[in-house]
Scaffold this active site. Structure first.
Site, PDB file in Angstrom:
ATOM      1  N   ALA A  61       0.980  -1.132  -0.029  1.00 34.28           N
ATOM      2  CA  ALA A  61      -0.063   0.158  -0.138  1.00 34.28           C
ATOM      3  C   ALA A  61       0.912   1.321  -0.057  1.00 34.28           C
ATOM      4  CB  ALA A  61      -0.815  -0.070   1.386  1.00 34.28           C
ATOM      5  N   GLY A 102       0.729  -4.916   1.154  1.00 30.91           N
ATOM      6  CA  GLY A 102      -0.276  -5.189   0.177  1.00 30.91           C
ATOM      7  C   GLY A 102       0.029  -5.706  -1.332  1.00 30.91           C
ATOM      8  N   GLU A 105      -0.272  -9.212  -0.862  1.00 30.85           N
ATOM      9  CA  GLU A 105      -1.683  -9.708  -0.781  1.00 30.85           C
ATOM     10  C   GLU A 105      -2.301  -9.593  -1.939  1.00 30.85           C
ATOM     11  OE1 GLU A 105      -2.018  -6.523   2.465  1.00 30.85           O
ATOM     12  OE2 GLU A 105      -3.036  -8.182   3.566  1.00 30.85           O
ATOM     13  N   GLU A 125       3.833  -5.031   7.829  1.00 32.57           N
ATOM     14  CA  GLU A 125       2.875  -4.117   8.080  1.00 32.57           C
ATOM     15  C   GLU A 125       3.192  -3.880   9.741  1.00 32.57           C
ATOM     16  OE1 GLU A 125       2.433  -6.463   6.034  1.00 32.57           O
ATOM     17  OE2 GLU A 125       0.797  -5.759   4.543  1.00 32.57           O
TER      18      GLU A 125
HETATM   19  N1  T1G Z   1       4.554   3.204  -0.178  1.00 31.12           N
HETATM   20  C1  T1G Z   1       5.036   4.566  -0.530  1.00 31.12           C
HETATM   21  N2  T1G Z   1       6.319   4.873  -0.657  1.00 31.12           N
HETATM   22  C2  T1G Z   1       7.100   3.854  -0.560  1.00 31.12           C
HETATM   23  C3  T1G Z   1       6.673   2.546  -0.264  1.00 31.12           C
HETATM   24  C4  T1G Z   1       5.395   2.430   0.213  1.00 31.12           C
HETATM   25  N3  T1G Z   1       4.846   1.266   0.567  1.00 31.12           N
HETATM   26  N4  T1G Z   1       7.923   1.803   0.017  1.00 31.12           N
HETATM   27  C5  T1G Z   1       9.045   2.454  -0.424  1.00 31.12           C
HETATM   28  N5  T1G Z   1       8.541   3.727  -0.618  1.00 31.12           N
HETATM   29  C6  T1G Z   1       9.395   4.769  -1.202  1.00 31.12           C
HETATM   30  C7  T1G Z   1      10.212   5.294   0.047  1.00 31.12           C
HETATM   31  O1  T1G Z   1       9.520   6.537   0.797  1.00 31.12           O
HETATM   32  C8  T1G Z   1      11.322   6.089  -0.819  1.00 31.12           C
HETATM   33  O2  T1G Z   1      10.819   7.197  -1.358  1.00 31.12           O
HETATM   34  C9  T1G Z   1      11.496   5.249  -1.874  1.00 31.12           C
HETATM   35  O3  T1G Z   1      10.276   4.431  -1.999  1.00 31.12           O
HETATM   36  C10 T1G Z   1      12.600   4.129  -1.961  1.00 31.12           C
HETATM   37  O4  T1G Z   1      12.538   3.552  -0.443  1.00 31.12           O
HETATM   38  C11 T1G Z   1      -3.036  -3.075   3.249  1.00 31.12           C
HETATM   39  C12 T1G Z   1      -1.405  -1.474   4.611  1.00 31.12           C
HETATM   40  C13 T1G Z   1      10.450  -1.454  -0.494  1.00 31.12           C
HETATM   41  C14 T1G Z   1      12.299  -2.711   0.549  1.00 31.12           C
HETATM   42  O5  T1G Z   1       6.005  -1.617   4.659  1.00 31.12           O
HETATM   43  O6  T1G Z   1      10.727  -1.799   3.092  1.00 31.12           O
HETATM   44  O7  T1G Z   1       0.938  -2.549   2.510  1.00 31.12           O
HETATM   45  O8  T1G Z   1      12.364   8.918  -0.354  1.00 31.12           O
HETATM   46  O9  T1G Z   1      14.760   4.011   0.326  1.00 31.12           O
HETATM   47  O10 T1G Z   1      15.896   0.609   0.436  1.00 31.12           O
HETATM   48  O11 T1G Z   1      -1.703  -4.743   4.028  1.00 31.12           O
HETATM   49  O12 T1G Z   1      11.166   0.809   0.871  1.00 31.12           O
HETATM   50  O13 T1G Z   1      12.640   8.240  -2.580  1.00 31.12           O
HETATM   51  O14 T1G Z   1      10.582   9.864  -1.988  1.00 31.12           O
HETATM   52  O15 T1G Z   1      13.196   2.231   1.323  1.00 31.12           O
HETATM   53  O16 T1G Z   1      15.334   0.045  -1.925  1.00 31.12           O
HETATM   54  C15 T1G Z   1       3.728  -2.513   3.448  1.00 31.12           C
HETATM   55  C16 T1G Z   1       8.077  -0.483   2.992  1.00 31.12           C
HETATM   56  C17 T1G Z   1       3.065  -0.948   3.376  1.00 31.12           C
HETATM   57  C18 T1G Z   1       7.096  -1.756   2.759  1.00 31.12           C
HETATM   58  C19 T1G Z   1      12.679  -0.638  -0.685  1.00 31.12           C
HETATM   59  N6  T1G Z   1       5.048  -2.155   2.648  1.00 31.12           N
HETATM   60  N7  T1G Z   1       9.026  -0.175   2.133  1.00 31.12           N
HETATM   61  O17 T1G Z   1      13.635  -0.278  -0.180  1.00 31.12           O
HETATM   62  O18 T1G Z   1      14.439   1.806  -0.976  1.00 31.12           O
HETATM   63  S1  T1G Z   1       1.400  -1.141   4.154  1.00 31.12           S
HETATM   64  C20 T1G Z   1       5.923  -1.869   3.466  1.00 31.12           C
HETATM   65  C21 T1G Z   1      10.235  -0.818   2.235  1.00 31.12           C
HETATM   66  C22 T1G Z   1       0.583  -2.162   3.592  1.00 31.12           C
HETATM   67  C23 T1G Z   1      -1.625  -3.639   3.373  1.00 31.12           C
HETATM   68  C24 T1G Z   1      -0.768  -2.615   4.102  1.00 31.12           C
HETATM   69  C25 T1G Z   1      11.469  -0.467   1.237  1.00 31.12           C
HETATM   70  C26 T1G Z   1      11.530  -1.217   0.040  1.00 31.12           C
HETATM   71  P1  T1G Z   1      11.533   8.573  -1.650  1.00 31.12           P
HETATM   72  P2  T1G Z   1      13.727   2.853   0.272  1.00 31.12           P
HETATM   73  P3  T1G Z   1      14.991   0.469  -0.549  1.00 31.12           P
END
Ligand code: T1G
Length: 703
Positions: A61, A102, A105, A125
C-alpha cells in the site's frame, strides 16, 4: 500511467508502473481493476499476467497515502483483490525483486503465482504498527502453513522467494522462474498452459478456498501470544497479528477477513502506528537536503583515514571495515595505536562469541585495517575523519596538518560533538572540503550520524557523505553549525530541567523513574552515571564562560566536586556496589541536595511525574522549535530522528516533535506558560519559540 495494459497474443499483461516501488495508491488500484475488466471483456484474451515495472513487483500500500481520503477510496485494496478473485480467466502474478505488504496480498488474490529467484517477500506491516489489512493474515497461512505465516507476519521480516518456494507443501508459488530475466516469458508460458486447462472446465484455484487449521490451535496460539507479548513492549500490533491469524483457523474465510479488517482499523488509529509510519518517512526524508539535488555528483570514497585510535576513533573505524572500506588509523604514539587496534579486535571477538560474526569475516575486516604514526601515510585517503580530544586547539592543529598533507579533493571530516565546524574549516585552505561527521558512542553501534554542514561545505561533499552514511548503515541527519548541533543542543535544555527538578525537591530516582515510565530507556541521572558526570561538567564549565547568563542548577557541579563521576568512580547520583551496575539511591546525594536547597532557601515540594515528564520533554520540543527557526535542522522529522536514534527517545512516541503534535501544541504552550511562573525555573527559556507559539495559535502541527 500507474498500470499499463498490453496484449501479447492471447495473454493480457497488466504492468504496475507507479515508481519508486509500485505503491498501491488509488490511481494504481483503479488502473488494475480497469485492466482486469478490459481483459475480461476481450474474447481474444485467455489469461492475464499481473507484474510490476522497475525495482519492485510492489512495495505494498502507498504509505504516503495513509491518513488521506484516497487511502480508503474505492476500489480499496481488499476490493481490488476481490475483483481479482472474481475474474473468470486465470490471473497469474509474475513476481520479482520486492513483493511486500499489500503487494504480496495482491499476488495472493491471483489464481497463480510465478516468482523470480532473489525476490524479497514480506508482510512488513507490523513494522508500521499495523497488520496486513488486505487478507494477508487469512491467505498467507493457507499457502505457507500457520506457523511459517505467523512468524513472517509477526516479524515483518523479508524472506527470499527461492527459500519459500523450496518449503515442502507450500502453495504460495506455483513456479520458480529460472531467473528474473526469464520471469515474464515463463509466466506467459505458464499462463497459456493453465488457460488451456481452464478452458476445459477446470475450476480456477482460489487461496481463500484452501483449508487453514493448526493441529494444536489453542496451545500453539497461547504459546505464540506469550512469546510475542514479551517482545512487543509498548506496541499493540504484534499481538493483534496473532489474533488475526488465529481467526483464520477458526471459521469461515469471510469471518476471518472481517476480523482482520477490524483489527487493522484499530491499529491504524493508534499513536504507536502513527509514530512508526512517521519514523519510516522521516528516515527517508532525512536523506534529502533541500538545496542539494539528488543527482549531485559524488566523490569516490575508496579509502578512509581516521585520526585518533581512542574509543570514538576505533568505533568509527569499525563502521568502515564492516562496509568493506579500507581504513588507515593514525595515532601520535605507538602504544595508543596498539591499544586502539586491540580494542577493535576485542569488539569483534565479542561479536564472534555471540555468534554475530564469523571468524573469516573478522579476518577480512582486520585485513582492511592498517595503522601509522605518520601523516604522510594517509595523504591519499579519499576521506579523513578526525576523532581526537574534544578541544578546539587540538583539532585546529590536526586540521592544519591535514590541510598540508591530504591530496586535493579529499574530504576532511571532524567528529566533534559540539565545537564550531566553521572555525575548524577556517584553519584550512579548503573549507569547502570540511564537514562534521558526528558519530555517537559507541560509534560502531549507534545508528545516528549528525552530518554537520559548515558555511562553506561544498554540496558534493554533503551528497558524498550522505551516500556514504547509507553504505555504513547509519541514519544521517544534516545539522547546521551551532553549539551542540541538534541533539546535544536539545539535551542541554533537558539536563537543565533535570537539575532544576532536583533543586525544587525531586530525588534523582524520582526523575529517572518518571521519564523511564514515559519510555526512555534511561533517565538523565542514571545516564550521567553511565556516561560519566565529568563529561557534562567539562561542557558546563565551557558554557559558564561562553553563556554567563544561562541559569544552571549547581547540583551536578556539587556532585562532581565530590568526585562522584558515576559508575567509573563507583558512585555518582547513585551508589554502586563493586562490579555491579545497579543504581542505589544515595543518602550522601540526598544530604547534599537537602543542604543545597537550604542554601537556596527552597522548601522542597512534591512534584508529579506528569510535571517531570512535561518539563523534560517540552524542553526538548521548545529547543527543537528554535533549532528549526535557526535553520539548524531543515524539518521537524529530522529532529525526531536525531532524538529517536541518538538519545533514546521512545520509538512508540515517534520523537519529541511528533509527541508534541500528538499532545497538541496548544497544550504544550499552555504547560510552558505555567512553568515560566516557577521562580526556581528559567522563565526566559519557557517563552515559547516563536514558531511553536505561531503553530499553536494557528492550531497547526510541526509535522
Ligand atoms: N509506499 C510508499 N512509498 C514507499 C513504499 C510504500 N509502501 N515503500 C517504499 N517507498 C518509497 C520510499 O519512501 C522512498 O521514497 C523510495 O520508495 C525508496 O524506498 C494493506 C496497509 C520496498 C524494501 O512496509 O521496506 O501494504 O524517499 O529508500 O532501500 O496490508 O522501501 O525516494 O521519496 O526504502 O530499495 C507495507 C516499505 C505497506 C514496505 C525498498 N509495505 N518499504 O527499499 O528503498 S502497508 C512496506 C520498504 C500495507 C496492506 C498494508 C522499502 C523497500 P523517496 P527505500 P529500498
Amino acid at each position: 500511467m500507474t498500470a499499463e495494459y498490453q496484449v501479447h497474443g492471447d495473454v493480457a499483461v497488466i504492468t504496475l508502473n507507479n515508481p519508486p516501488v509500485n505503491g498501491l495508491g488509488y490511481a494504481t488500484r483503479k488502473a488494475i481493476v480497469a485492466g482486469l475488466n478490459r481483459a475480461e471483456d476481450d474474447a481474444a484474451v485467455q489469461a492475464i499476467v499481473l507484474t510490476g515495472a522497475g525495482a519492485a513487483f510492489s512495495g505494498g500500500a502507498d504509505i504516503k497515502e495513509f491518513g488521506t481520503p484516497q487511502a480508503m477510496q474505492q476500489p480499496n485494496l481488499p476490493a481490488v483483490i476481490a475483483a481479482l478473485e472474481q475474474v473468470r480467466k486465470p490471473v497469474i502474478a509474475a513476481i520479482h525483486s520486492v513483493c511486500m505488504g499489500g503487494g504480496l496480498e495482491l499476488a495472493l488474490g491471483c489464481h497463480y503465482r510465478v516468482v523470480a529467484p532473489g525476490c524479497s517477500v514480506a508482510l512488513p506491516e507490523v513494522k508500521l504498527g499495523l497488520l496486513p489489512g488486505a487478507g494477508g493474515t487469512q491467505r498467507l497461512p493457507r499457502v505457507l502453513g500457520v506457523e511459517t505465516a505467523l512468524n513472517m507476519i509477526v516479524s515483518g521480516e523479508a524472506v527470499k522467494s527461492e527459500m519459500l518456494a523450496a518449503l515442502p507443501g507450500q502453495k504460495l508459488f506455483d513456479k520458480l522462474a529460472a531467473s528474473p530475466e526469464a520471469l515474464l516469458d515463463e509466466a506467459m508460458a505458464f499462463a497459456r498452459e493453465v488457460a488451456a486447462k481452464h478452458q476445459a472446465g477446470a475450476p480456477l484455484p482460489l487461496v481463500r478456498s484452501l483449508p487453514c487449521k493448526h493441529p494444536q490451535g489453542d496451545g500453539y496460539f497461547g504459546f505464540a501470544r506469550n512469546m510475542v507479548r514479551g517482545m512487543a513492549k509498548n506496541f499493540p500490533a504484534p499481538l493483534k497479528c496473532v489474533d488475526a491469524v488465529e481467526a483464520a483457523t477458526q471459521g469461515k474465510f469471510e469471518d476471518g477477513l472481517r476480523r482482520e479488517g477490524e483489527l487493522f482499523a484499530q491499529l491504524m488509529l493508534t499513536p504507536e502506528s502513527r509514530a512508526l509510519r512517521h519514523l519510516f518517512l522521516a528516515e527517508r526524508a532525512a536523506s534529502k537536503i533541500p538545496d542539494v539535488p539528488a543527482d549531485t555528483p559524488k566523490r569516490t570514497i575508496a579509502t578512509v583515514a581516521v585520526i585518533g585510535a581512542g574509543t570514538m576513533g576505533g568505533g568509527i573505524t569499525m563502521n568502515f571495515l564492516n562496509a568493506g572500506i579500507p581504513v588507515k588509523l593514525l595515532e601520535a604514539k605507538q602504544e595508543a595505536l596498539d591499544r586502539g587496534v586491540a580494542t577493535i579486535r576485542k569488539n569483534y571477538e565479542a561479536q564472534i562469541k555471540k555468534g554475530k560474526l564469523t571468524q573469516d569475516k573478522y579476518e577480512q575486516r582486520m585485513a582492511l585495517l592498517s595503522t601509522t604514526l605518520a601523516y604522510a601515510d594517509i595523504a591519499n585517503a579519499d576521506l579523513v575523519i578526525e576523532a581526537v580530544f574534544e578541544d578546539m586547539g587540538v583539532k585546529e592543529a590536526v586540521f592544519q596538518q591535514l590541510d598540508a598533507v591530504m591530496k586535493p579533493g579529499a574530504i576532511l571530516a571532524t567528529n566533534t560533538s559540539t565545537l564550531d565546524v566553521n572555525k575548524i574549516a577556517a584553519v584550512t585552505k579548503r573549507p569547502q572540503d570540511v564537514v562534521g561527521m558526528h558519530f555517537f558512542s559507541p560509534a560502531n553501534v549507534m545508528k545516528l550520524l549528525e552530518v554537520v554542514r559548515g558555511e562553506k561545505t561544498a554540496k558534493d561533499v554533503l551528497a558524498t557523505v550522505m551516500a556514504l552514511a547509507k553504505k555504513i548503515k547509519k541514519v544521517a541527519v544534516v545539522a547546521g553549525v551551532c553549539d551542540g548541533f541538534i541533539g546535544n543542543r536539545m539535551i542541554e535544555q533537558y539536563s537543565r530541567q533535570a537539575g532544576f527538578l532536583l533543586d525544587e525537591g525531586c530525588t534523582p530516582a524520582q526523575v529517572d523513574k518518571a521519564i523511564e515510565k514515559f519510555g526512555f530507556a534511561m533517565g538523565p541521572f542514571r545516564m550521567g552515571d553511565l556516561a560519566g558526570n565529568d563529561i557534562g561538567w567539562a561542557i558546563r564549565k565551557r558554557r559558564y564562560v561562553e553563556k554567563p547568563h544561562m541559569k544552571y542548577s549547581k547540583t551536578a557541579d556539587l556532585l562532581c566536586e565530590m568526585g562522584r563521576f558515576g559508575q567509573k568512580t563507583g558512585a555518582g547520583w547513585y551508589d554502586y556496589q563493586p562490579g555491579k551496575r545497579d543504581a542505589i539511591p544515595s543518602p550522601v546525594v540526598e544530604k547534599m541536595l537537602e543542604e543545597h536547597r537550604k542554601s537556596l532557601g527552597i522548601t522542597p515540594r512534591k512534584i508529579s511525574d506528569e510535571e517531570i515528564v512535561q518539563r523534560l520533554v517540552f524542553a526538548l520540543v521548545n529547543e527543537g522549535a528554535h533549532i528549526l527557526e535557526d535553520g539548524i535542522a531543515s524539518r521537524a522529522s529530522d529532529i525526531d530522528l536525531v532524538y529517536l536514534m541518538g538519545y533514546g527517545f521512545p520509538l512508540h512516541r515517534g520523537g519529541p516533535m511528533l509527541y508534541a503534535d500528538e499532545v497538541g501544541l496548544f497544550n504544550v504552550v499552555q504547560a510552558m506558560r505555567r512553568f515560566a511562573k516557577n521562580p526556581y525555573d528559567d522563565a526566559a527559556f519557557w517563552q515559547p519559540a516563536p514558531l511553536l507559539a505561531r503553530l499553536a495559535d494557528e492550531g497547526k502541527t510541526f509535522n
